[in-house]
Design an enzyme around this catalytic site. Structure first.
Site, short mmCIF file in Angstrom:
data_model
loop_
_atom_site.label_atom_id
_atom_site.label_comp_id
_atom_site.label_asym_id
_atom_site.label_seq_id
_atom_site.Cartn_x
_atom_site.Cartn_y
_atom_site.Cartn_z
N GLY A 43 0.83 -1.19 0.00
CA GLY A 43 0.00 0.00 0.00
C GLY A 43 0.87 1.25 0.00
CD GLN A 48 3.70 5.57 2.58
OE1 GLN A 48 2.69 5.06 2.12
NE2 GLN A 48 4.72 4.84 3.00
CB CYS A 87 6.39 1.90 7.07
SG CYS A 87 5.79 3.43 6.35
CG LEU A 88 6.72 0.93 0.77
CD1 LEU A 88 5.74 1.29 -0.34
CD2 LEU A 88 7.84 0.05 0.23
CG HIS A 129 0.64 0.77 7.44
ND1 HIS A 129 1.67 0.27 8.19
CD2 HIS A 129 1.20 1.68 6.59
CE1 HIS A 129 2.81 0.87 7.83
NE2 HIS A 129 2.55 1.72 6.85
NI NI Z 1 3.70 3.04 5.69
#
Ligand code: NI
Length: 169
Positions: A43, A48, A87-88, A129
């Site tokens: 996701g 982000q 998390c990216l 998330h």
């Molecule tokens: Ni994340």
């Protein structure tokens, strides 16, 4: 699109409502999916990639790719589950997070159509998330403070490695 990482204040802002679902949003969603695929993530949320808007995309295993615009959580289950997350925006950091096992959420898709989704397990977890990202919340904030601080310290020292087989969101 480049993913911004821990330390950038953009990750800490509450994202703004998408006022109009138009061609620009369709293009944004397309780019977000491209970024998600190239990063092999589950996701990705607007903040982000430095877009402070209430939009996120998911593509989870066999589930269809989905776009969520202006989502609102209608219900979360009392039952919870604990599962490892990454998390990216904090690459290489993984930790077990407790979240509701199931959720019900309402949002709009990129065609401007409202929809309601009931999800459980991994799908519910990824949605929660990503929803957190729209609130400026990172998954580490669900951990006890001492554990969180230790992980951030390791991350800042560069003592973490992204695992190939572990997908992040
Ligand atoms: Ni994340």
């Amino acid at each position: 699109m480049q993913i911004i990482t821990l330390g950038n204040d953009l990750l800490r802002q509450k994202a703004e409502k998408v006022e109009k679902i138009d061609a620009e949003i369709i293009e944004l969603a397309k780019k977000m999916f491209e970024t998600l695929e190239s990063e092999q993530g589950l996701g990705l949320a607007g903040p982000q990639i430095g877009v402070n808007k209430r939009i996120f995309v998911t593509h989870i295993q066999n589930d269809d790719p989905r776009v969520f615009i202006n989502p609102s959580i209608i219900e979360t289950s009392a039952e919870t589950a604990k599962c490892e997350e990454g998390c990216l925006s904090i690459p290489g950091v993984y930790a077990s997070v407790v979240r509701p096992e199931a959720i019900k959420l309402q949002a709009w898709n990129e065609k401007g159509k409202p929809f309601t989704i009931e999800a459980e397990g991994l799908v519910a977890r990824v949605i929660l998330h990503e929803y957190d990202h729209l609130e400026g919340v990172l998954f580490l904030e669900h951990l006890p403070q001492d554990k969180r601080e230790k992980l951030i310290e390791k991350y800042e020292k560069g003592e973490v490695t992204r695992k190939k087989d572990k997908r992040q969101e």
